[in-house]
Design a protein around this motif. Structure first.
Motif, PDB file in Angstrom:
ATOM      1  N   TYR A 273      46.110  40.866  41.383  1.00 50.06           N
ATOM      2  CA  TYR A 273      47.179  40.547  40.437  1.00 50.06           C
ATOM      3  C   TYR A 273      46.607  40.290  39.041  1.00 50.06           C
ATOM      4  O   TYR A 273      47.006  39.348  38.353  1.00 50.06           O
ATOM      5  CB  TYR A 273      47.978  39.319  40.905  1.00 50.06           C
ATOM      6  CG  TYR A 273      48.370  39.349  42.361  1.00 50.06           C
ATOM      7  CD1 TYR A 273      49.212  40.353  42.843  1.00 50.06           C
ATOM      8  CD2 TYR A 273      47.886  38.401  43.248  1.00 50.06           C
ATOM      9  CE1 TYR A 273      49.568  40.377  44.184  1.00 50.06           C
ATOM     10  CE2 TYR A 273      48.238  38.422  44.590  1.00 50.06           C
ATOM     11  CZ  TYR A 273      49.084  39.421  45.050  1.00 50.06           C
ATOM     12  OH  TYR A 273      49.428  39.437  46.366  1.00 50.06           O
ATOM     13  N   GLY A 274      45.631  41.103  38.658  1.00 53.01           N
ATOM     14  CA  GLY A 274      45.038  40.957  37.323  1.00 53.01           C
ATOM     15  C   GLY A 274      44.070  39.803  37.197  1.00 53.01           C
ATOM     16  O   GLY A 274      43.718  39.404  36.083  1.00 53.01           O
TER      17      GLY A 274
ATOM     18  N   GLY B 219      34.994  47.785  49.972  1.00 55.93           N
ATOM     19  CA  GLY B 219      33.720  48.455  49.717  1.00 55.93           C
ATOM     20  C   GLY B 219      33.507  49.017  48.320  1.00 55.93           C
ATOM     21  O   GLY B 219      32.377  49.380  47.980  1.00 55.93           O
TER      22      GLY B 219
ATOM     23  N   THR C  88      40.240  43.361  41.350  1.00 52.62           N
ATOM     24  CA  THR C  88      41.343  42.619  40.745  1.00 52.62           C
ATOM     25  C   THR C  88      42.344  42.212  41.819  1.00 52.62           C
ATOM     26  O   THR C  88      42.589  42.929  42.789  1.00 52.62           O
ATOM     27  CB  THR C  88      42.041  43.418  39.631  1.00 52.62           C
ATOM     28  OG1 THR C  88      42.908  42.537  38.912  1.00 52.62           O
ATOM     29  CG2 THR C  88      42.843  44.589  40.143  1.00 52.62           C
TER      30      THR C  88
ATOM     31  N   ALA D 139      37.194  46.365  39.960  1.00 58.76           N
ATOM     32  CA  ALA D 139      37.899  47.568  40.425  1.00 58.76           C
ATOM     33  C   ALA D 139      39.361  47.203  40.616  1.00 58.76           C
ATOM     34  O   ALA D 139      39.701  46.028  40.816  1.00 58.76           O
ATOM     35  CB  ALA D 139      37.316  48.067  41.753  1.00 58.76           C
TER      36      ALA D 139
ATOM     37  N   THR E  84      44.953  50.770  40.419  1.00 63.94           N
ATOM     38  CA  THR E  84      45.606  51.614  39.414  1.00 63.94           C
ATOM     39  C   THR E  84      44.952  51.461  38.044  1.00 63.94           C
ATOM     40  O   THR E  84      44.259  50.467  37.775  1.00 63.94           O
ATOM     41  CB  THR E  84      47.099  51.233  39.300  1.00 63.94           C
ATOM     42  OG1 THR E  84      47.184  49.841  39.006  1.00 63.94           O
ATOM     43  CG2 THR E  84      47.835  51.521  40.591  1.00 63.94           C
TER      44      THR E  84
ATOM     45  N   ALA F 219      40.266  52.653  42.031  1.00 60.10           N
ATOM     46  CA  ALA F 219      39.969  53.026  43.420  1.00 60.10           C
ATOM     47  C   ALA F 219      41.139  53.677  44.136  1.00 60.10           C
ATOM     48  O   ALA F 219      40.997  54.137  45.274  1.00 60.10           O
ATOM     49  CB  ALA F 219      39.525  51.782  44.196  1.00 60.10           C
TER      50      ALA F 219
ATOM     51  N   SER G 293      33.933  41.909  47.768  1.00 64.77           N
ATOM     52  CA  SER G 293      34.578  43.212  47.967  1.00 64.77           C
ATOM     53  C   SER G 293      35.263  43.221  49.315  1.00 64.77           C
ATOM     54  O   SER G 293      34.664  42.818  50.316  1.00 64.77           O
ATOM     55  CB  SER G 293      33.514  44.311  47.921  1.00 64.77           C
ATOM     56  OG  SER G 293      34.086  45.583  48.196  1.00 64.77           O
TER      57      SER G 293
HETATM   58  C1  FMN Z   1      46.396  40.800  47.081  1.00 64.36           C
HETATM   59  C2  FMN Z   1      45.991  42.014  46.304  1.00 64.36           C
HETATM   60  C3  FMN Z   1      46.327  42.099  44.975  1.00 64.36           C
HETATM   61  C4  FMN Z   1      45.987  43.240  44.242  1.00 64.36           C
HETATM   62  N1  FMN Z   1      46.356  43.299  42.933  1.00 64.36           N
HETATM   63  C5  FMN Z   1      46.125  44.442  42.253  1.00 64.36           C
HETATM   64  C6  FMN Z   1      46.572  44.586  40.914  1.00 64.36           C
HETATM   65  O1  FMN Z   1      47.114  43.674  40.309  1.00 64.36           O
HETATM   66  N2  FMN Z   1      46.360  45.782  40.291  1.00 64.36           N
HETATM   67  C7  FMN Z   1      45.739  46.832  40.911  1.00 64.36           C
HETATM   68  O2  FMN Z   1      45.596  47.891  40.311  1.00 64.36           O
HETATM   69  N3  FMN Z   1      45.243  46.684  42.171  1.00 64.36           N
HETATM   70  C8  FMN Z   1      45.424  45.529  42.842  1.00 64.36           C
HETATM   71  N4  FMN Z   1      44.967  45.407  44.116  1.00 64.36           N
HETATM   72  C9  FMN Z   1      44.106  46.466  44.679  1.00 64.36           C
HETATM   73  C10 FMN Z   1      42.639  46.071  44.643  1.00 64.36           C
HETATM   74  O3  FMN Z   1      42.223  45.660  43.361  1.00 64.36           O
HETATM   75  C11 FMN Z   1      41.764  47.220  45.125  1.00 64.36           C
HETATM   76  O4  FMN Z   1      42.081  47.441  46.466  1.00 64.36           O
HETATM   77  C12 FMN Z   1      40.302  46.841  44.968  1.00 64.36           C
HETATM   78  O5  FMN Z   1      39.938  46.941  43.616  1.00 64.36           O
HETATM   79  C13 FMN Z   1      39.352  47.708  45.757  1.00 64.36           C
HETATM   80  O6  FMN Z   1      38.082  47.074  45.676  1.00 64.36           O
HETATM   81  P1  FMN Z   1      37.260  46.746  47.002  1.00 64.36           P
HETATM   82  O7  FMN Z   1      37.202  48.055  47.757  1.00 64.36           O
HETATM   83  O8  FMN Z   1      35.921  46.310  46.502  1.00 64.36           O
HETATM   84  O9  FMN Z   1      37.957  45.678  47.777  1.00 64.36           O
HETATM   85  C14 FMN Z   1      45.263  44.278  44.859  1.00 64.36           C
HETATM   86  C15 FMN Z   1      44.903  44.165  46.202  1.00 64.36           C
HETATM   87  C16 FMN Z   1      45.256  43.037  46.911  1.00 64.36           C
HETATM   88  C17 FMN Z   1      44.843  42.946  48.359  1.00 64.36           C
END
Ligand code: FMN
Length: 207
Positions: free
Chosen positions: A88-89, A16, A86, A121, A124, A170, A13
């Motif tokens: 990029y999926g 968080g 996630t 998570a 979107t 999130a 994570s």
């Molecule tokens: C490099 C990168 C790629 C991401 N790709 C996606 C994505 O494809 N789709 C999406 O909805 N969020 C995407 N996100 C957002 C993260 O998934 C989101 O911040 C994360 O789920 C939050 O979880 P965490 O607080 O445990 O880090 C991406 C974030 C980063 C940094």
């Protein structure tokens, strides 16, 4: 006496969200009667990147006492629940890097015949939760693992709508883990413990 089961909750994570789901999942598995190890995958990003994002830096500090995942955690576990935001999926590099250290265990058959499950998570709603979990689950087939996904086995699954695994939208970090995600985590943890126990007991009975 019910068959004792060991559950490892292993997650990565940044900011968080997945850490909060992992903690809930671990507590739920414990309440369901499992012995639990909560472990985080090691950070790979440079400290400068972490420090540039206050939420990331705060999560690193808040989870500093969670031990880093090690291959022995998988050997110990009867069931492994992996969590990754996630990217990029897809699964994060950090969790994947941990999984990639398991080659020796894979070669000696020590990843097989365990239960596996996953949670995620995204920022979107259609941002790749399902594809992230399916990507993770590809790997489970290579392990010879037994995949226990939640499916629509509880009325709550018809509300959260994700049969692949607990998933949280999130936003930009402004949508904290709430009741719906926590219910999904409980349902999934209980299902993992239930089927791990049944499979372990069944295999032991067969000798
Ligand atoms: C490099 C990168 C790629 C991401 N790709 C996606 C994505 O494809 N789709 C999406 O909805 N969020 C995407 N996100 C957002 C993260 O998934 C989101 O911040 C994360 O789920 C939050 O979880 P965490 O607080 O445990 O880090 C991406 C974030 C980063 C940094």
């Amino acid at each position: 006496m019910p068959t004792p089961v060991n559950v490892a909750v292993i997650y990565y994570s940044s900011t968080g969200t997945v850490a909060a789901i992992a903690k809930a999942m671990a507590e739920d598995a414990e309440r369901a009667g499992a012995r639990v190890r909560l472990r985080r995958a090691a950070e790979l990003a440079p400290r400068s990147a972490v420090d540039a994002n206050p939420a990331w830096a705060a999560n690193v500090e808040a989870t500093a006492s969670v031990p880093e995942a090690a291959p022995d955690d998988i050997v110990w576990a009867d069931a492994v629940i992996f969590g990754s935001p996630t990217r990029y999926g897809n699964v994060t590099a950090q969790l994947k890097q941990f999984i990639d250290t398991l080659g020796g265990l894979w070669q000696s058959g020590q990843l097989a015949d365990k239960v596996y499950s996953g949670f995620t998570a995204s920022a979107t709603t259609h941002g790749g939760q399902e594809s992230t979990l399916l990507a993770l689950y590809n790997t489970i087939h290579h392990f010879g693992g037994i995949l226990v996904a939640p499916g629509y086995t509880d009325p709550s699954k018809f509300v959260d709508g994700n049969p692949y695994g607990t998933s949280h939208v999130a936003g930009q970090g402004d949508i904290p883990v709430g009741a719906q995600t926590l219910t999904a985590a409980r349902v999934q943890a209980e299902r993992v413990v239930k089927f791990t126990r049944a499979i372990k007991a069944g295999l032991a009975a067969e000798g």
